[in-house]
Write a protein that holds these residues in place. Sequence first.
Motif, PDB file in Angstrom:
ATOM      1  N   GLY A 151      -1.254 -31.521  31.612  1.00  0.00           N
ATOM      2  CA  GLY A 151      -1.839 -31.539  30.426  1.00  0.00           C
ATOM      3  C   GLY A 151      -2.431 -30.261  30.025  1.00  0.00           C
ATOM      4  N   VAL A 152      -2.371 -29.250  30.914  1.00  0.00           N
ATOM      5  CA  VAL A 152      -3.047 -28.102  30.358  1.00  0.00           C
ATOM      6  C   VAL A 152      -1.914 -26.860  30.671  1.00  0.00           C
ATOM      7  CG1 VAL A 152      -4.543 -26.284  31.382  1.00  0.00           C
ATOM      8  CG2 VAL A 152      -5.258 -28.766  31.706  1.00  0.00           C
ATOM      9  N   ALA A 153      -2.052 -26.000  29.552  1.00  0.00           N
ATOM     10  CA  ALA A 153      -1.124 -24.976  29.389  1.00  0.00           C
ATOM     11  C   ALA A 153      -1.759 -23.780  29.018  1.00  0.00           C
ATOM     12  CB  ALA A 153      -0.155 -25.120  28.562  1.00  0.00           C
ATOM     13  N   SER A 154      -1.936 -22.879  30.011  1.00  0.00           N
ATOM     14  CA  SER A 154      -2.737 -21.651  29.888  1.00  0.00           C
ATOM     15  C   SER A 154      -2.240 -20.377  30.060  1.00  0.00           C
ATOM     16  CB  SER A 154      -3.973 -21.626  30.811  1.00  0.00           C
ATOM     17  OG  SER A 154      -3.785 -21.907  31.971  1.00  0.00           O
ATOM     18  N   VAL A 155      -0.886 -20.448  30.657  1.00  0.00           N
ATOM     19  CA  VAL A 155      -0.228 -19.271  31.088  1.00  0.00           C
ATOM     20  C   VAL A 155       1.268 -19.137  30.361  1.00  0.00           C
ATOM     21  CG1 VAL A 155       0.859 -18.048  32.859  1.00  0.00           C
ATOM     22  CG2 VAL A 155      -0.967 -19.356  33.518  1.00  0.00           C
ATOM     23  N   ALA A 156       1.609 -18.021  29.573  1.00  0.00           N
ATOM     24  CA  ALA A 156       2.876 -17.733  28.993  1.00  0.00           C
ATOM     25  C   ALA A 156       3.856 -17.125  29.801  1.00  0.00           C
ATOM     26  CB  ALA A 156       2.440 -16.767  27.465  1.00  0.00           C
ATOM     27  N   ALA A 157       5.024 -17.437  29.397  1.00  0.00           N
ATOM     28  CA  ALA A 157       6.094 -16.771  29.991  1.00  0.00           C
ATOM     29  C   ALA A 157       6.111 -15.287  29.838  1.00  0.00           C
ATOM     30  CB  ALA A 157       7.493 -17.179  29.801  1.00  0.00           C
ATOM     31  N   SER A 161       3.802 -15.303  24.058  1.00  0.00           N
ATOM     32  CA  SER A 161       2.586 -15.382  23.603  1.00  0.00           C
ATOM     33  C   SER A 161       1.998 -16.920  23.635  1.00  0.00           C
ATOM     34  CB  SER A 161       2.438 -14.995  22.258  1.00  0.00           C
ATOM     35  OG  SER A 161       3.188 -15.392  21.185  1.00  0.00           O
ATOM     36  N   ARG A 162       3.060 -17.964  23.775  1.00  0.00           N
ATOM     37  CA  ARG A 162       2.526 -19.125  23.670  1.00  0.00           C
ATOM     38  C   ARG A 162       2.300 -19.868  25.305  1.00  0.00           C
ATOM     39  NH1 ARG A 162       5.380 -23.783  23.700  1.00  0.00           N
ATOM     40  NH2 ARG A 162       7.490 -22.706  23.694  1.00  0.00           N
ATOM     41  N   PRO A 163       1.362 -20.307  25.461  1.00  0.00           N
ATOM     42  CA  PRO A 163       1.054 -21.034  26.973  1.00  0.00           C
ATOM     43  C   PRO A 163       2.075 -22.158  27.149  1.00  0.00           C
ATOM     44  CG  PRO A 163      -0.870 -21.571  25.500  1.00  0.00           C
ATOM     45  CD  PRO A 163      -0.064 -20.795  24.740  1.00  0.00           C
ATOM     46  N   VAL A 164       2.789 -22.193  28.306  1.00  0.00           N
ATOM     47  CA  VAL A 164       3.683 -23.059  28.762  1.00  0.00           C
ATOM     48  C   VAL A 164       3.433 -23.847  30.016  1.00  0.00           C
ATOM     49  CG1 VAL A 164       5.592 -22.308  27.217  1.00  0.00           C
ATOM     50  CG2 VAL A 164       5.116 -21.326  29.351  1.00  0.00           C
ATOM     51  N   ILE A 165       2.985 -23.341  31.016  1.00  0.00           N
ATOM     52  CA  ILE A 165       2.469 -23.789  32.342  1.00  0.00           C
ATOM     53  C   ILE A 165       0.898 -23.460  32.451  1.00  0.00           C
ATOM     54  CG2 ILE A 165       4.747 -23.593  33.205  1.00  0.00           C
ATOM     55  CD1 ILE A 165       3.914 -21.244  34.914  1.00  0.00           C
ATOM     56  N   GLN A 208      -8.888  -6.783  32.541  1.00  0.00           N
ATOM     57  CA  GLN A 208      -7.920  -7.245  31.463  1.00  0.00           C
ATOM     58  C   GLN A 208      -7.099  -8.347  31.828  1.00  0.00           C
ATOM     59  OE1 GLN A 208      -6.628  -3.862  29.527  1.00  0.00           O
ATOM     60  NE2 GLN A 208      -8.754  -4.022  28.027  1.00  0.00           N
ATOM     61  N   TRP A 209      -7.587  -9.506  32.419  1.00  0.00           N
ATOM     62  CA  TRP A 209      -6.916 -10.607  33.057  1.00  0.00           C
ATOM     63  C   TRP A 209      -6.049 -11.536  32.133  1.00  0.00           C
ATOM     64  CZ3 TRP A 209     -10.633 -12.171  37.407  1.00  0.00           C
ATOM     65  CH2 TRP A 209     -10.902 -10.725  38.070  1.00  0.00           C
ATOM     66  N   LEU A 210      -6.541 -11.271  30.812  1.00  0.00           N
ATOM     67  CA  LEU A 210      -6.046 -12.480  29.882  1.00  0.00           C
ATOM     68  C   LEU A 210      -5.258 -11.569  28.583  1.00  0.00           C
ATOM     69  CD1 LEU A 210      -9.382 -14.337  29.357  1.00  0.00           C
ATOM     70  CD2 LEU A 210      -7.329 -15.060  30.822  1.00  0.00           C
ATOM     71  N   LEU A 211      -4.545 -12.193  27.915  1.00  0.00           N
ATOM     72  CA  LEU A 211      -3.895 -11.808  26.583  1.00  0.00           C
ATOM     73  C   LEU A 211      -4.397 -12.547  25.521  1.00  0.00           C
ATOM     74  CD1 LEU A 211      -0.232 -11.773  28.153  1.00  0.00           C
ATOM     75  CD2 LEU A 211      -1.818  -9.774  27.971  1.00  0.00           C
ATOM     76  N   ASP A 212      -4.910 -11.915  24.668  1.00  0.00           N
ATOM     77  CA  ASP A 212      -5.006 -12.707  23.295  1.00  0.00           C
ATOM     78  C   ASP A 212      -3.775 -13.332  22.594  1.00  0.00           C
ATOM     79  OD1 ASP A 212      -4.019 -10.548  21.586  1.00  0.00           O
ATOM     80  OD2 ASP A 212      -5.997  -9.714  21.173  1.00  0.00           O
ATOM     81  N   ALA A 213      -4.048 -14.137  21.595  1.00  0.00           N
ATOM     82  CA  ALA A 213      -2.789 -14.596  20.808  1.00  0.00           C
ATOM     83  C   ALA A 213      -1.843 -13.797  20.354  1.00  0.00           C
ATOM     84  CB  ALA A 213      -3.539 -15.477  19.668  1.00  0.00           C
ATOM     85  N   THR A 214      -2.208 -12.385  20.108  1.00  0.00           N
ATOM     86  CA  THR A 214      -1.095 -11.225  19.731  1.00  0.00           C
ATOM     87  C   THR A 214      -0.613 -10.677  21.002  1.00  0.00           C
ATOM     88  OG1 THR A 214      -2.454  -9.456  19.691  1.00  0.00           O
ATOM     89  CG2 THR A 214      -2.481 -11.097  17.816  1.00  0.00           C
ATOM     90  N   PRO A 229      -4.950 -20.061  20.878  1.00  0.00           N
ATOM     91  CA  PRO A 229      -5.467 -19.680  22.167  1.00  0.00           C
ATOM     92  C   PRO A 229      -4.732 -18.593  22.697  1.00  0.00           C
ATOM     93  CG  PRO A 229      -4.303 -21.305  22.794  1.00  0.00           C
ATOM     94  CD  PRO A 229      -4.000 -21.232  21.182  1.00  0.00           C
ATOM     95  N   GLY A 230      -5.628 -17.630  23.375  1.00  0.00           N
ATOM     96  CA  GLY A 230      -4.930 -16.522  24.343  1.00  0.00           C
ATOM     97  C   GLY A 230      -4.480 -17.145  25.653  1.00  0.00           C
ATOM     98  N   THR A 231      -3.944 -16.316  26.501  1.00  0.00           N
ATOM     99  CA  THR A 231      -3.259 -16.850  27.595  1.00  0.00           C
ATOM    100  C   THR A 231      -3.773 -15.938  28.731  1.00  0.00           C
ATOM    101  OG1 THR A 231      -1.523 -15.414  27.525  1.00  0.00           O
ATOM    102  CG2 THR A 231      -1.381 -17.809  26.372  1.00  0.00           C
ATOM    103  N   ILE A 232      -3.594 -16.583  29.856  1.00  0.00           N
ATOM    104  CA  ILE A 232      -3.744 -15.878  31.472  1.00  0.00           C
ATOM    105  C   ILE A 232      -2.648 -15.316  31.817  1.00  0.00           C
ATOM    106  CG2 ILE A 232      -4.615 -16.576  33.766  1.00  0.00           C
ATOM    107  CD1 ILE A 232      -5.885 -19.220  32.847  1.00  0.00           C
ATOM    108  N   GLN A 233      -2.821 -14.182  32.140  1.00  0.00           N
ATOM    109  CA  GLN A 233      -1.579 -13.421  32.865  1.00  0.00           C
ATOM    110  C   GLN A 233      -1.309 -13.897  34.016  1.00  0.00           C
ATOM    111  OE1 GLN A 233      -0.966  -9.326  32.093  1.00  0.00           O
ATOM    112  NE2 GLN A 233      -3.146  -8.936  31.443  1.00  0.00           N
TER     113      GLN A 233
END
Length: 356
Positions: A151-157, A161-165, A208-214, A229-233
């Motif tokens: 139920g949580v997606a915070s990491v993009a492929a 730029s879209r969180p999937v896992i 800089q462990w995260l990515l913003d939405a761009t 939302p941003g995503t976690i690297q």
Amino acid sequence: MASRAPGTSERYDAEELRAYARRTLERVGIDAELASPMADRLLDGDLLGHRSHGLWFLSTYLRRISDGHIRGSGEIEVVHASAASASWRAHRLPGAWVMDEATRLILKQITSEPVVTVTIADCSHIGCLQSFLLPFTDRGLLAILTATNPGVASVAAPGGSRPVITTNPIAMGIPTRSEPILVDQCTSVASNALFESYAERGERLPGQWLLDATGRPTDDPQVLRQDPPGTIQSLGQADFGYKGFGFGLMSEALSLALPGYGRRDNPDRHGQGVFLQVIDPGRFAGTDDYFDELDHLVGSIRADPGVGGEGVRLPGERALRSRAEQLADGIALHPDTPGRLRPWSDELGVPFPRPR
């Protein structure tokens, strides 16, 4: 992997904290039999140095229980059972208690089977993964554990730029003739709980462990709360994040696809899938060969004087040292823990323990 936030200078008695956690859980509706392992695992989070998954997380559990997202009683549904494997549906029962039940089953079955595997669908948050390894390594058994939240997606492929896992922790307990090697890490840079704790305090991250939405790297944890939302690297970040993302996919396959509980049903954020597999080295090349090989490996690692002559540290070494030291001298909580729990203490009539 849970965070290793600095503790306070104040120390607390372990048994008083355990009793406090158990009483508060019972006051919000958790059966005593289920509350006890929840309290144990929360305490383990602090003892092992993973303080964002220690008593700091108790307030989150209390809120989820009060909101009906964690069930206070009930039975595990057995979907499949054999001598070497089991598949359960936990229906939001407390994750720590469900894991204790899985541990008991595996320790019973491993006496006659070389490998025993349990998958769990839809349990609540299980806590610090490293805590669940010791019952197996103490008996000379290898343990592999993965858990994730569909139920949580915070990491993009990589490149996305879209969180999937999500942060998808993986753990492995490796017994040796001395202290065990205890691997417990996320397949991303760090856990959701760590970023949540930084955001609550209004602090920037160490890197800089995260990515913003761009898709731009940032050290601002607030980007995870923005829309979009941003995503976690992933581990490896910009250059090698595809490697960490690959391990994240392995975790999804083991802890969601095998139990049959995943993202396709768009579940809420309060359930987890778990994969736990335990191996008896004595049923393969033999216990002596296994431990001889590990002795050689650990010895070669220890022979390295390290940069500055301080030696090198094996996974889990710091956690075990933290556990022994805090059991002797008292527990140093995450500095935010007493404040997070004060409203619950007042509401439930359970005073927070005094420092030593």
